[in-house]
Design a protein around this motif. Structure first.
Motif, PDB file in Angstrom:
ATOM      1  N   GLY A  46       0.781  -1.230   0.000  1.00  0.00           N
ATOM      2  CA  GLY A  46       0.000   0.000   0.000  1.00  0.00           C
ATOM      3  C   GLY A  46       0.809   1.273   0.000  1.00  0.00           C
ATOM      4  N   ALA A  47       2.114   1.188   0.222  1.00  0.00           N
ATOM      5  CA  ALA A  47       2.969   2.391   0.224  1.00  0.00           C
ATOM      6  C   ALA A  47       3.493   2.648  -1.181  1.00  0.00           C
ATOM      7  N   LEU A  48       3.667   3.919  -1.522  1.00  0.00           N
ATOM      8  CA  LEU A  48       4.099   4.318  -2.863  1.00  0.00           C
ATOM      9  C   LEU A  48       5.313   5.240  -2.779  1.00  0.00           C
ATOM     10  N   SER A  49       6.330   4.943  -3.592  1.00  0.00           N
ATOM     11  CA  SER A  49       7.488   5.828  -3.762  1.00  0.00           C
ATOM     12  C   SER A  49       7.627   6.135  -5.236  1.00  0.00           C
ATOM     13  N   ARG A  50       8.125   7.317  -5.574  1.00  0.00           N
ATOM     14  CA  ARG A  50       8.234   7.706  -6.981  1.00  0.00           C
ATOM     15  C   ARG A  50       9.462   8.570  -7.202  1.00  0.00           C
ATOM     16  N   THR A  51       9.996   8.501  -8.420  1.00  0.00           N
ATOM     17  CA  THR A  51      11.086   9.380  -8.842  1.00  0.00           C
ATOM     18  C   THR A  51      10.845   9.773 -10.293  1.00  0.00           C
ATOM     19  N   ASN A  52      11.353  10.925 -10.684  1.00  0.00           N
ATOM     20  CA  ASN A  52      11.223  11.371 -12.068  1.00  0.00           C
ATOM     21  C   ASN A  52      12.118  10.543 -12.976  1.00  0.00           C
ATOM     22  N   ALA A  53      11.698  10.413 -14.248  1.00  0.00           N
ATOM     23  CA  ALA A  53      12.429   9.610 -15.215  1.00  0.00           C
ATOM     24  C   ALA A  53      12.759  10.439 -16.443  1.00  0.00           C
ATOM     25  N   THR A  54      13.805  10.013 -17.157  1.00  0.00           N
ATOM     26  CA  THR A  54      14.147  10.603 -18.450  1.00  0.00           C
ATOM     27  C   THR A  54      13.862   9.570 -19.533  1.00  0.00           C
ATOM     28  N   VAL A  55      13.484  10.039 -20.717  1.00  0.00           N
ATOM     29  CA  VAL A  55      13.042   9.154 -21.792  1.00  0.00           C
ATOM     30  C   VAL A  55      13.878   9.390 -23.037  1.00  0.00           C
ATOM     31  N   SER A  56      14.398   8.296 -23.615  1.00  0.00           N
ATOM     32  CA  SER A  56      15.001   8.330 -24.948  1.00  0.00           C
ATOM     33  C   SER A  56      14.439   7.110 -25.671  1.00  0.00           C
ATOM     34  N   THR A  57      15.281   6.156 -26.045  1.00  0.00           N
ATOM     35  CA  THR A  57      14.742   4.890 -26.565  1.00  0.00           C
ATOM     36  C   THR A  57      14.309   3.984 -25.420  1.00  0.00           C
ATOM     37  N   ASP A  58      14.764   4.303 -24.211  1.00  0.00           N
ATOM     38  CA  ASP A  58      14.337   3.592 -23.013  1.00  0.00           C
ATOM     39  C   ASP A  58      14.082   4.620 -21.913  1.00  0.00           C
ATOM     40  N   VAL A  59      13.731   4.148 -20.759  1.00  0.00           N
ATOM     41  CA  VAL A  59      13.452   5.024 -19.618  1.00  0.00           C
ATOM     42  C   VAL A  59      14.536   4.814 -18.565  1.00  0.00           C
ATOM     43  N   ARG A  60      15.031   5.908 -18.002  1.00  0.00           N
ATOM     44  CA  ARG A  60      16.056   5.824 -16.958  1.00  0.00           C
ATOM     45  C   ARG A  60      15.610   6.610 -15.728  1.00  0.00           C
ATOM     46  N   CYS A  61      15.809   5.995 -14.574  1.00  0.00           N
ATOM     47  CA  CYS A  61      15.486   6.686 -13.324  1.00  0.00           C
ATOM     48  C   CYS A  61      16.326   6.108 -12.203  1.00  0.00           C
ATOM     49  N   LEU A  62      16.383   6.835 -11.082  1.00  0.00           N
ATOM     50  CA  LEU A  62      17.097   6.386  -9.894  1.00  0.00           C
ATOM     51  C   LEU A  62      16.105   5.866  -8.871  1.00  0.00           C
ATOM     52  N   THR A  63      16.489   4.809  -8.173  1.00  0.00           N
ATOM     53  CA  THR A  63      15.611   4.282  -7.134  1.00  0.00           C
ATOM     54  C   THR A  63      15.617   5.214  -5.919  1.00  0.00           C
ATOM     55  N   PRO A  64      14.514   5.293  -5.199  1.00  0.00           N
ATOM     56  CA  PRO A  64      14.475   6.075  -3.954  1.00  0.00           C
ATOM     57  C   PRO A  64      15.031   5.247  -2.807  1.00  0.00           C
ATOM     58  N   ALA A  65      15.159   5.848  -1.650  1.00  0.00           N
ATOM     59  CA  ALA A  65      15.454   5.081  -0.437  1.00  0.00           C
ATOM     60  C   ALA A  65      14.171   4.368  -0.027  1.00  0.00           C
ATOM     61  N   PHE A  66      14.285   3.077   0.283  1.00  0.00           N
ATOM     62  CA  PHE A  66      13.106   2.261   0.575  1.00  0.00           C
ATOM     63  C   PHE A  66      12.922   2.147   2.082  1.00  0.00           C
ATOM     64  N   ALA A  67      12.047   2.993   2.619  1.00  0.00           N
ATOM     65  CA  ALA A  67      11.829   3.026   4.064  1.00  0.00           C
ATOM     66  C   ALA A  67      11.190   1.742   4.574  1.00  0.00           C
ATOM     67  N   GLN A  68      10.481   1.014   3.692  1.00  0.00           N
ATOM     68  CA  GLN A  68       9.831  -0.224   4.125  1.00  0.00           C
ATOM     69  C   GLN A  68      10.783  -1.406   4.182  1.00  0.00           C
ATOM     70  N   GLY A  69      12.014  -1.182   3.777  1.00  0.00           N
ATOM     71  CA  GLY A  69      13.012  -2.232   3.902  1.00  0.00           C
ATOM     72  C   GLY A  69      13.042  -3.182   2.725  1.00  0.00           C
ATOM     73  N   PRO A  70      13.786  -4.284   2.864  1.00  0.00           N
ATOM     74  CA  PRO A  70      13.955  -5.224   1.759  1.00  0.00           C
ATOM     75  C   PRO A  70      12.658  -5.959   1.428  1.00  0.00           C
ATOM     76  N   GLY A  71      12.583  -6.434   0.186  1.00  0.00           N
ATOM     77  CA  GLY A  71      11.407  -7.165  -0.264  1.00  0.00           C
ATOM     78  C   GLY A  71      11.206  -6.976  -1.755  1.00  0.00           C
ATOM     79  N   VAL A  72      10.126  -7.543  -2.269  1.00  0.00           N
ATOM     80  CA  VAL A  72       9.794  -7.433  -3.689  1.00  0.00           C
ATOM     81  C   VAL A  72       8.750  -6.339  -3.872  1.00  0.00           C
ATOM     82  N   TYR A  73       9.067  -5.377  -4.730  1.00  0.00           N
ATOM     83  CA  TYR A  73       8.191  -4.236  -4.996  1.00  0.00           C
ATOM     84  C   TYR A  73       7.636  -4.330  -6.417  1.00  0.00           C
ATOM     85  N   ASP A  74       6.485  -3.716  -6.643  1.00  0.00           N
ATOM     86  CA  ASP A  74       5.928  -3.562  -7.987  1.00  0.00           C
ATOM     87  C   ASP A  74       6.460  -2.267  -8.579  1.00  0.00           C
TER      88      ASP A  74
END
Length: 265
Positions: free
Chosen positions: A73-101
């Motif tokens: 239920g928690a959401l994190s987001r970062t801005n992305a840049t677009v060319s032929t693919d999409v590039r972005c940086l991951t945020p700090a994950f306050a919820q800790g390790p695990g599998v995210y969507d």
């Protein structure tokens, strides 16, 4: 008014028609639906700041694109840049390790998601080898923290040389020491082939020790101590005497400065 968008793509003129009357036109852009194919790397640490490359279709330039991570239920987001693919940086994950969507949004319209695994930062504890010849080849076990599960992408890095790491047991990986120039070298481990952690050390020596003399050269009782005199000896966790006859027997050795001493089996 509410209208259904037809199955077309591109910039169109949108008008409203009532009977024979037609309104003025405004530009309206119909984008291809975003479809995600892959993300590299597919794992990252909880501390964030991992550079991702996302491949797929429907990426539109000159539009607001975001990377989004959801879990419990928690959401994190970062801005992305677009060319032929999409590039972005991951945020700090306050919820800790695990599998995210992991999904993308283009102007607020969200795509389907891919799985992205977040792991604790790896800690290197110790290594059972601290000296190697410049030719390498020895196998070493490295004990770590936060690598409980097997991974096929793990690597060990010795200075500038990188070799595959085999999952040996929970929090233990095995690596074969690569060849390297003589000297002290930093050793680090990566769980995914991208992020490397740790700063253990190994000493590369030009060549193996050379034995000039054994004192005494003859003994009559087992468990007697002998001294090996020579050159190229150095203090090492694995310094060992090997006695080869009908059988091969090894006993621990102690470094003396001019050589080593060990017990005869």
């Amino acid at each position: 008014l509410e209208c259904a968008v037809p199955s077309i793509q591109g910039v169109v003129d949108l008008r409203v028609k009532t009977g024979s009357d037609v309104s003025n036109a405004i530009h309206f852009e119909i984008l291809e639906a975003v479809s995600l194919e892959s993300v590299l790397p597919h794992t990252g640490p909880t501390t964030g700041n991992t550079a991702l490359v996302i491949r797929g279709t429907g990426f539109a330039r000159h539009h607001a694109v975001e990377c989004r991570w959801r879990r419990d239920g928690a959401l994190s987001r970062t801005n992305a840049t677009v060319s032929t693919d999409v590039r972005c940086l991951t945020p700090a994950f306050a919820q800790g390790p695990g599998v995210y969507d992991l999904s993308l949004t283009v102007d607020g319209v969200e795509s389907e998601s891919l799985f992205f695994e977040v792991r604790d930062t790896l800690e290197l504890l110790d290594m059972d080898l601290d000296v190697s010849t410049a030719l390498g080849g020895a196998s070493t076990l490295i004990r770590v923290r936060h690598l409980e599960l097997p991974t096929s992408d793990a690597e060990c890095r010795f200075g500038g040389a990188t070799v595959p790491a085999t999952y040996w047991a929970a929090n233990v990986v095995q690596c074969r020491v690569p060849a390297h120039a003589a000297g002290k070298v930093n050793v680090s481990v990566s769980p995914d082939g991208v992020h490397f952690y740790g700063n253990l050390q190994i000493v590369y020596v030009p060549e193996p020790p050379s034995i000039i003399e054994i004192v005494p050269s003859t003994i009559y009782d087992s468990n007697a101590s002998i001294a090996l005199v020579g050159s190229g000896f150095t203090r090492s966790k694995r310094l060992t005497c090997r006695f080869t006859g009908d059988e091969v027997t090894e006993t621990p050795a102690s470094y003396t400065g001019e050589g080593a001493t060990c017990q005869v089996p």
